[in-house]
Design a protein around this motif. Structure first.
Motif, short mmCIF file in Angstrom:
data_model
loop_
_atom_site.label_atom_id
_atom_site.label_comp_id
_atom_site.label_asym_id
_atom_site.label_seq_id
_atom_site.Cartn_x
_atom_site.Cartn_y
_atom_site.Cartn_z
N LEU A 27 0.98 -1.27 -0.30
CA LEU A 27 -0.29 -0.17 0.06
C LEU A 27 0.85 0.72 -0.19
CD1 LEU A 27 -3.05 1.72 0.37
CD2 LEU A 27 -2.58 1.10 2.90
N SER A 31 1.43 4.01 -2.71
CA SER A 31 0.88 5.41 -2.85
C SER A 31 1.53 6.18 -2.97
CB SER A 31 0.13 5.18 -1.46
OG SER A 31 -0.66 4.40 -0.78
N PHE A 94 -5.77 1.03 -3.05
CA PHE A 94 -6.19 0.36 -1.86
C PHE A 94 -7.31 -1.01 -2.67
CE2 PHE A 94 -5.97 5.11 -1.68
CZ PHE A 94 -5.27 4.95 -0.65
N LEU A 100 -10.64 2.30 3.39
CA LEU A 100 -9.70 3.15 2.66
C LEU A 100 -9.77 3.64 0.84
CD1 LEU A 100 -6.68 2.61 4.02
CD2 LEU A 100 -8.07 4.45 4.95
N LYS A 101 -10.84 2.82 0.24
CA LYS A 101 -11.18 3.05 -1.32
C LYS A 101 -12.35 3.87 -1.87
CE LYS A 101 -13.03 -0.03 -3.43
NZ LYS A 101 -12.87 -1.63 -4.37
#
Length: 417
Positions: A27, A31, A94, A100-101
């Motif tokens: 992740l 990111s 995500f 979180l998505k």
């Protein structure tokens, strides 16, 4: 597709990291990579948009595109590309974090709404700057129109953002809004009043930018420099700025001098107060003496001849001046003042010129000069008016008249009270 989303995760698993650690490192890595790519694309797209817009501006004949560049319209539009890319990358970044998505998906949608509003604002500002350079729109309250549109734009953006955050229908929001309408009206009372007033001021053409207005309630006396939804700014002649609520223009009384500015003259309306005890009939000797004044010599000769004919024809006993028809010093002075003002080079001969007698007062008999100065500029107007009254004040003793003044005894008595 699933392999691409877990390419880093699979690599981390192969080197012996735990499932949980590999998931979080996947992740974080995705990111960082995504942010670097999006930032690079944003810089590249902005530069491309800038180059294209500058080239178009150089080849075009209008300056509107130059104003668009000044207000950063191409730059703001360029931001849409990385935002759209970020929206597409969120499911990849995500993939293993559904909550979180959903959160970042909503966040990007809200950012997109704010970006669109910002683009609309920059376009409207460009349109405002362009229109203000055109003579026909220079004095129009364009800022008010833009503010009205932006209020609706922000209101729409707020509704859409609310619907995205709460996953609720827009109609449910309007239902809740209707229930709270009384509170909303109370909170936004000034904005609503300003909105209505701005429309009425514009439709009725009550005030324009550049108008000279006098608003005694707010101590404003000067030129309007800005008209917005909530306020009107007036630059007073002492260079101070007075801010007036827009709705005050339709709820209170004020004076707009535009009619005078657009006319061919500025009004002079001022009176001389003559002491009534100095007013009397003119004897033959006094009339002959006044005939030395060239401006009224023809009038006196003609008028005296007609008066003598009348008195002779009616056998009037002129041993007493009160009998029959007579000239008075105040009447001759009034005729002199009329002739002087009519011949003054700075007075507009096409507009009304009048020297009239007002009702007597405790300060004497007012002789009012009513005329229009050809020069409407304040400084020159004051000079013209002073020039006329300088002459008339100096001329009054020649007619055996006196200007009323408070006696010394009265001044002392009044100061002791």
């Amino acid at each position: 597709m699933e392999f691409n989303k877990h390419i880093i995760y699979n690599y981390l698993k192969e080197i012996g990291l735990s499932d949980s650690l590999a998931t979080y490192l996947n992740l974080i890595t995705l990111s960082i990579i995504s942010l670097v790519i999006i930032y690079a694309i944003d810089l590249f797209v902005r530069k491309i948009f800038r180059i294209i817009s500058v080239r178009i501006a150089k080849t075009s004949k209008t300056n509107f595109d130059d104003i668009l560049i000044t207000n950063k319209v191409p730059t703001n539009v360029a931001h849409l590309v990385p935002v759209f890319l970020l929206f597409e990358l969120i499911p990849v970044i995500f993939y293993d974090f559904e909550y979180l998505k959903n959160f970042f998906t909503k966040l990007v949608l809200i950012i997109s709404i704010l970006l669109v509003i910002n683009i609309a604002r920059s376009i409207l500002n460009s349109l405002r700057d362009y229109l203000k350079k055109l003579p026909r729109f220079k004095d129009k309250p364009i800022d008010s129109y833009i503010q009205v549109f932006m209020i609706f734009a922000w209101f729409t953006g707020f509704i859409l953002s609310f619907a995205i955050i709460t996953n609720q229908s827009i109609w449910k929001f309007f239902t809740a809004l209707g229930a709270a309408s009384a509170i909303i009206i109370l909170i936004f009372k000034d904005t609503i009043l300003g909105f209505v007033a701005s429309i009425q001021v514009s439709v009725n053409d009550m005030v324009r930018i550049g108008d000279w207005i006098t608003f005694e309630k707010f101590g404003a006396d000067g030129d309007v420099i800005e008209i917005t939804l909530a306020t009107v700014k007036v630059q007073n002649f002492d260079k101070t700025i007075t801010t007036i609520p827009t709705y005050a223009l339709i709820s209170d009384s004020f004076k707009n001098w535009r009619g005078m500015v657009n006319s061919q003259g500025r009004r002079i309306k001022r009176a001389l107060y003559i002491k009534t005890t100095s007013i009397h009939y003119l004897s033959t000797q006094e009339v002959e003496k006044l005939k030395e004044i060239q401006l009224i010599e023809p009038y006196l000769s003609t008028r005296q001849e007609k008066i003598d004919q009348f008195n002779t024809h009616n056998n009037i006993d002129k041993s007493l001046l009160l009998n029959g028809r007579n000239l008075t010093n105040i009447g001759v002075f009034r005729k002199y003042a009329q002739s002087y003002v009519e011949n003054h080079p700075a007075v507009n001969k096409e507009m009304m010129i009048m020297v009239r007698q007002l009702a007597p007062t405790t300060q004497g008999l007012p002789i009012e000069i009513y005329a229009f100065s050809s020069d409407k500029r304040w400084k020159n107007y004051e000079y013209v008016m002073a020039d006329i009254f300088d002459h008339l004040l100096a001329a009054i003793p020649h007619f055996n008249l006196e200007v009323f003044e408070l006696s010394t005894d009265f001044k002392v008595l009044n100061s002791n009270q």
